[in-house]
Write an enzyme that holds these catalytic residues in place. Structure first.
Site, PDB file in Angstrom:
ATOM      1  N   GLU A 137       0.816  -1.211   0.000  1.00  0.00           N
ATOM      2  CA  GLU A 137       0.000   0.000   0.000  1.00  0.00           C
ATOM      3  C   GLU A 137       0.851   1.264   0.000  1.00  0.00           C
ATOM      4  O   GLU A 137       0.526   2.244  -0.677  1.00  0.00           O
ATOM      5  CB  GLU A 137      -0.958   0.007   1.203  1.00  0.00           C
ATOM      6  CG  GLU A 137      -2.030  -1.084   1.159  1.00  0.00           C
ATOM      7  CD  GLU A 137      -2.943  -0.976  -0.053  1.00  0.00           C
ATOM      8  OE1 GLU A 137      -2.961   0.072  -0.709  1.00  0.00           O
ATOM      9  OE2 GLU A 137      -3.647  -1.970  -0.346  1.00  0.00           O
ATOM     10  N   TYR A 190      -6.376   6.560   3.741  1.00  0.00           N
ATOM     11  CA  TYR A 190      -6.505   5.500   2.747  1.00  0.00           C
ATOM     12  C   TYR A 190      -5.801   4.213   3.198  1.00  0.00           C
ATOM     13  O   TYR A 190      -6.390   3.123   3.198  1.00  0.00           O
ATOM     14  CB  TYR A 190      -5.925   5.933   1.376  1.00  0.00           C
ATOM     15  CG  TYR A 190      -5.690   4.729   0.523  1.00  0.00           C
ATOM     16  CD1 TYR A 190      -6.749   4.111  -0.127  1.00  0.00           C
ATOM     17  CD2 TYR A 190      -4.424   4.127   0.455  1.00  0.00           C
ATOM     18  CE1 TYR A 190      -6.566   2.939  -0.838  1.00  0.00           C
ATOM     19  CE2 TYR A 190      -4.237   2.963  -0.249  1.00  0.00           C
ATOM     20  CZ  TYR A 190      -5.302   2.373  -0.892  1.00  0.00           C
ATOM     21  OH  TYR A 190      -5.134   1.206  -1.569  1.00  0.00           O
ATOM     22  N   ASP A 221      -9.503   6.081  -2.750  1.00  0.00           N
ATOM     23  CA  ASP A 221      -8.324   6.502  -3.507  1.00  0.00           C
ATOM     24  C   ASP A 221      -8.788   7.135  -4.820  1.00  0.00           C
ATOM     25  O   ASP A 221      -9.980   7.372  -5.016  1.00  0.00           O
ATOM     26  CB  ASP A 221      -7.404   5.303  -3.764  1.00  0.00           C
ATOM     27  CG  ASP A 221      -7.983   4.381  -4.831  1.00  0.00           C
ATOM     28  OD1 ASP A 221      -9.221   4.359  -4.988  1.00  0.00           O
ATOM     29  OD2 ASP A 221      -7.192   3.699  -5.508  1.00  0.00           O
TER      30      ASP A 221
END
Length: 345
Positions: free
Chosen positions: A33, A116, A134
DNA sequence: AAGACGGGGGT
DNA sequence: ACCCCAGTCTT
């Protein structure tokens, strides 16, 4: 079928085979991520492979040197991600007994983990109902519900987060979150989305109103600053050179470069800068010749760097010289890395 | 609320 | 030339 079920159904049939989709290990999900922030899957993928090979666990990453982390990160950009990554690995080992926290709220405390990423880890690894928002999600929601609130306005950020909470599949947040992102990346893509074959094309408000091409709406662009970089490539006795670390604020923190003379505009007479150069390279006698006569423009998203490399040759001893044969061990901006490969000393 | 922060790919 | 990318942090 409703929105979330349709999205998940599409995902299970169309998802790409990606390495981080084979695990629920929070360390690896976190790593992926961070790497994928503002970065395409295709660009991040080789870095993910390199990192998991070099650092199979958070303990391995925690005990690495920061320069080694930056070296592996070289070329991926946004280097604060790499520095925060290393900081957080040490944080996890020292303060969390090597185990990532399991809730959105706790994950949010980690450096480099924002709304996020905390949502992504919490949902994917721990099945928490935490919607991710996102760039893909903004686009899919803006189009499907025909919403023209700017996605990067305070109101937009709030509105789309609330909407994401409304549509998330509460019984399968892990798959839903990845599904809506994948759907945005592959099907409802920025340019030329495949509306004709879209499984949601009979309920998409944006399509019905012919507004898909104008959505999502985003507030203005950043203004580009122009800078003139003159790199002093010292070559001493054909075996040594000089590198300096970039410290303080600004671009490329922690990376290395040749001694830099930044000017307000292109240098027309290099000899008028003789004293500054002497101070930078700490030499009495040297010859200086331009490597490129036409400045090379290195484009960043917010700056254009007009770059000239100057070859500075000397027979003197260097103060803090490094061996030319070891130059590739240092983490450098891609601009410097390209020069090193091209010049080939 | 607005900037800063990289590099690459697509049109 | 411009936009976008599995955003976050600082001012």
């Amino acid at each position: 079928m409703n929105f979330s079920k349709e999205i998940i159904h599409w995902y299970l049939q169309n998802k790409r085979d990606l390495p981080w989709r084979k695990t629920k290990d929070p360390y690896r999900i976190w790593l992926s991520e961070i790497m994928l922030q503002q970065t395409r899957v295709a660009q991040g993928l080789p870095y993910y492979e390199k990192f998991t090979a070099a650092f199979p666990t958070v303990y391995d990453l925690a005990k690495a040197e920061e320069s080694q982390v930056l070296k592996l990160w070289q070329g991926l950009g946004y280097y604060s991600r790499a520095r925060n990554l290393h900081y957080t690995a040490k944080d996890i080992v020292e303060n969390y007994n090597g185990k990532f926290p399991s809730t959105y709220k706790e994950l949010l405390q980690l450096k480099g983990v924002g709304d996020y990423t905390a949502s992504a880890i919490a949902s994917i690894c721990f099945d928490e109902v935490a919607p991710v928002v996102d760039g893909n999600v903004y686009r899919v929601l803006a189009r499907y519900f025909d919403i023209d609130t700017p996605i990067n306005s305070t109101e937009g950020i709030k509105k789309f987060k609330e909407l994401a909470f409304e549509v998330i599949a509460e019984d399968d947040p892990a798959n839903f979150n990845q599904a809506i992102m994948e759907f945005g990346a592959v099907q409802c893509k920025p340019q030329n989305p495949y509306c004709i074959v879209c499984p949601l094309n009979n309920s998409c408000e944006g399509l019905k109103n012919q507004r898909v091409g104008m959505l999502p709406v985003k507030l203005k662009k950043t203004k580009i600053k122009h800078r003139w970089f003159n790199y002093l490539v010292v070559i001493a006795k054909e075996t040594e050179t000089l590198l300096e670390e970039r410290t303080g604020k600004g671009i490329w923190q922690g990376l290395y470069q040749f001694p830099l003379l930044e000017t307000k505009k292109a240098i027309t007479d290099i000899h008028s800068h003789q004293e500054e150069i002497k101070a930078l390279v700490q030499l009495r006698n040297f010859s200086i010749t331009p490597y490129n006569t036409e400045a090379k423009i290195h484009k960043l998203s917010h700056q254009h760097l007009h770059t000239t490399f100057w070859i500075v040759e000397t027979t003197e001893n260097l103060k803090n010289g490094i061996l030319l044969q070891e130059i590739r061990k240092y983490p450098v901006p891609i601009l410097i890395g390209n020069f090193i490969e091209e010049f080939n000393f």
